[in-house]
Design an enzyme around this catalytic site. Structure first.
Site, short mmCIF file in Angstrom:
data_model
loop_
_atom_site.label_atom_id
_atom_site.label_comp_id
_atom_site.label_asym_id
_atom_site.label_seq_id
_atom_site.Cartn_x
_atom_site.Cartn_y
_atom_site.Cartn_z
N GLU A 103 20.70 -24.51 47.77
CA GLU A 103 19.27 -24.18 47.77
C GLU A 103 18.87 -23.29 48.96
O GLU A 103 18.12 -22.31 48.79
CB GLU A 103 18.52 -25.53 47.84
CG GLU A 103 17.04 -25.46 47.89
CD GLU A 103 16.48 -26.73 48.55
OE1 GLU A 103 17.21 -27.74 48.68
OE2 GLU A 103 15.30 -26.67 48.94
N ASP A 127 26.09 -31.97 46.34
CA ASP A 127 24.94 -32.82 46.00
C ASP A 127 24.51 -32.68 44.53
O ASP A 127 23.81 -33.53 44.01
CB ASP A 127 23.73 -32.48 46.88
CG ASP A 127 24.04 -32.56 48.36
OD1 ASP A 127 24.97 -33.31 48.72
OD2 ASP A 127 23.37 -31.88 49.16
N ARG A 162 33.42 -60.42 50.46
CA ARG A 162 32.36 -59.76 51.24
C ARG A 162 31.53 -58.81 50.38
O ARG A 162 31.97 -58.36 49.33
CB ARG A 162 32.99 -58.88 52.33
CG ARG A 162 33.47 -59.63 53.53
CD ARG A 162 34.22 -58.67 54.44
NE ARG A 162 34.60 -59.35 55.68
CZ ARG A 162 35.56 -58.92 56.50
NH1 ARG A 162 36.26 -57.84 56.21
NH2 ARG A 162 35.81 -59.58 57.60
N GLY A 170 24.46 -36.58 49.50
CA GLY A 170 23.65 -36.22 48.34
C GLY A 170 22.27 -35.70 48.70
O GLY A 170 21.49 -35.34 47.83
N GLU A 222 22.66 -41.37 51.07
CA GLU A 222 22.16 -41.18 52.44
C GLU A 222 20.65 -40.98 52.48
O GLU A 222 20.00 -41.31 53.46
CB GLU A 222 22.87 -39.99 53.08
CG GLU A 222 22.61 -38.68 52.34
CD GLU A 222 23.27 -37.47 52.96
OE1 GLU A 222 23.96 -37.60 53.98
OE2 GLU A 222 23.08 -36.36 52.41
N ARG A 275 33.32 -33.90 51.62
CA ARG A 275 33.25 -32.44 51.55
C ARG A 275 34.62 -31.79 51.77
O ARG A 275 34.82 -30.63 51.41
CB ARG A 275 32.28 -31.91 52.61
CG ARG A 275 30.84 -32.23 52.33
CD ARG A 275 29.95 -31.02 52.49
NE ARG A 275 30.12 -30.32 53.73
CZ ARG A 275 29.25 -30.33 54.74
NH1 ARG A 275 28.14 -31.02 54.65
NH2 ARG A 275 29.46 -29.63 55.83
O1 F6P Z 1 24.27 -30.44 51.23
C1 F6P Z 1 25.55 -30.95 51.42
C2 F6P Z 1 25.55 -32.02 52.47
O2 F6P Z 1 26.87 -32.48 52.58
C3 F6P Z 1 24.56 -33.15 52.25
O3 F6P Z 1 25.01 -34.08 51.31
C4 F6P Z 1 24.43 -33.67 53.66
O4 F6P Z 1 23.18 -34.29 53.87
C5 F6P Z 1 24.53 -32.45 54.50
O5 F6P Z 1 25.19 -31.48 53.72
C6 F6P Z 1 25.30 -32.65 55.80
O6 F6P Z 1 25.26 -31.47 56.50
P1 F6P Z 1 26.05 -31.16 57.84
O7 F6P Z 1 27.46 -30.85 57.46
O8 F6P Z 1 25.35 -30.01 58.41
O9 F6P Z 1 26.00 -32.40 58.68
#
Ligand code: F6P
Length: 343
Positions: A103, A127, A162, A170, A222, A275
């Site tokens: 985006e 995401d 547990r 996301g 998150e 990632r």
């Molecule tokens: O947009 C992808 C993402 O991995 C989100 O899920 C996450 O909130 C953000 O990027 C984390 O970004 P950075 O790598 O800048 O901490």
């Protein structure tokens, strides 16, 4: 033509596969010259480029990350930023740019297109929250990684009876949480689209554990938010695009669940594990189809548009349409499917 390629925003499995496909289609198919732009829009602000051709792309298909580097730089954060980007693109003799991003990166592409930049977008993000396309590449890999992690958490949670809270990424969409939660057999899935009541979650856990020796996995996105007045979360810092830096809700939920239920509870934040690493075969294919289509879009002058997946076909969508609103989770997935496995 001389085509610049950049990757912006958070990295994502499949970026290299897109780069390789753009390069191959453009160089071999059209006889183009490619220019790698370093670190997203920052490279155009600073005039930093990298060599990019078919040879340079050998072996990168299965590699995570991006050979071009990336950043969350927003050229619109500085008053002269957009003019500098346009000037650098002209100095480099670029006829067009392929911008691979989510985006934010595509939002910049759209604004620059209005100022005359010839740009084609490729939708990237784990995401999966970008509208206009049914899927972004990288999502499938992140879900696979999160599911494998949940499978592992299950066996240790079962051994100790547990609850384990597993936090996934996301941003403000619950796609990863819901897909990984369904695939991993989670007891509860908490997503940003629907504020949660922790007492209700605790009740589900209590009932489940009262029935016997069960482990429970709670998947939390998150960006999940508690119903007003039920739980307090710390405010997050903002990035260059004004988005809050998310992460850490599991650390609040785990002790609170333990306190309210009396069941021993642990937490795991998957974070950037989602990632990194090699894209799944699905993402490699999607990324490759996107890359080929982006090079073709450049040659047909389909600027200010992005390539997209709709009903299995690669199509073009105006960036304005894709950026109008984020693509939130389909509630049917949560209530028509995941709810049957709650508890
Ligand atoms: O947009 C992808 C993402 O991995 C989100 O899920 C996450 O909130 C953000 O990027 C984390 O970004 P950075 O790598 O800048 O901490």
């Amino acid at each position: 033509m001389r085509i610049g390629v950049l990757t912006g925003g958070g990295d994502c499995p499949g970026l290299n596969a897109v780069i390789r496909a753009v390069v191959r289609r453009a160089e071999v198919g059209f006889g183009d010259e490619l220019v790698g732009i370093a670190d997203g829009w920052r490279g155009l602000l600073e005039g930093r480029t990298l060599p990019l051709d078919v040879e340079r792309c050998r072996g990168i298909l299965p590699r995570g990350g991006t050979i071009l580097g990336t950043s969350r730089t927003n050229p619109y954060a500085a008053p002269d930023g957009p003019a500098r980007v346009l000037a650098t693109a002209a100095e480099l003799g670029l006829d067009a740019i392929v911008a691979i991003g989510g985006e934010d990166t595509l939002g910049v592409a759209h604004r620059l297109a209005a100022e005359g930049l010839a740009v084609v977008g490729v939708p990237k993000t784990i995401d999966n929250d970008l509208a206009g396309t049914e899927l972004t590449f990288g999502f499938h890999t992140a879900v696979q990684t999160a599911t494998e992690a949940i499978d592992r958490l299950h066996t240790t949670a079962e051994s100790h009876d547990r609850v384990i809270v597993c936090e996934v990424m996301g941003r403000h969409a619950g796609w990863i949480a819901t897909y990984a939660g369904i695939a991993g057999g989670a007891t509860a899935i908490l997503v940003p689209e629907e504020p949660f009541d922790l007492d209700e979650v605790c009740e589900v856990l209590r009932v489940r554990h009262a029935k016997g020796r069960y482990a429970s996995i709670v998947v939390v996105a998150e960006g999940a938010v508690p119903k007003e007045g039920t739980l307090t979360l710390a405010a997050a810092e903002l990035d260059a695009f004004g988005h809050p830096r998310l992460g850490g809700i599991a650390a609040v939920l785990a002790p609170e669940i333990e306190r309210r239920t009396g069941i021993e509870t642990r937490m795991t934040i998957l974070g950037h594990i989602q990632r990194g690493g090699s894209p799944t075969a699905f993402d490699r294919v999607l990324a490759t189809r996107f890359g080929v289509a982006a090079a073709e879009a450049v040659h047909e002058g389909a600027f200010d548009q992005m390539v997209a997946l709709r009903a299995g076909q690669i199509v073009r969508v105006p960036l304005a349409e894709a950026l109008a609103a984020p693509k939130h989770l389909d509630p049917e997935l949560l209530h028509g499917v995941a709810d049957w496995f709650r508890g």
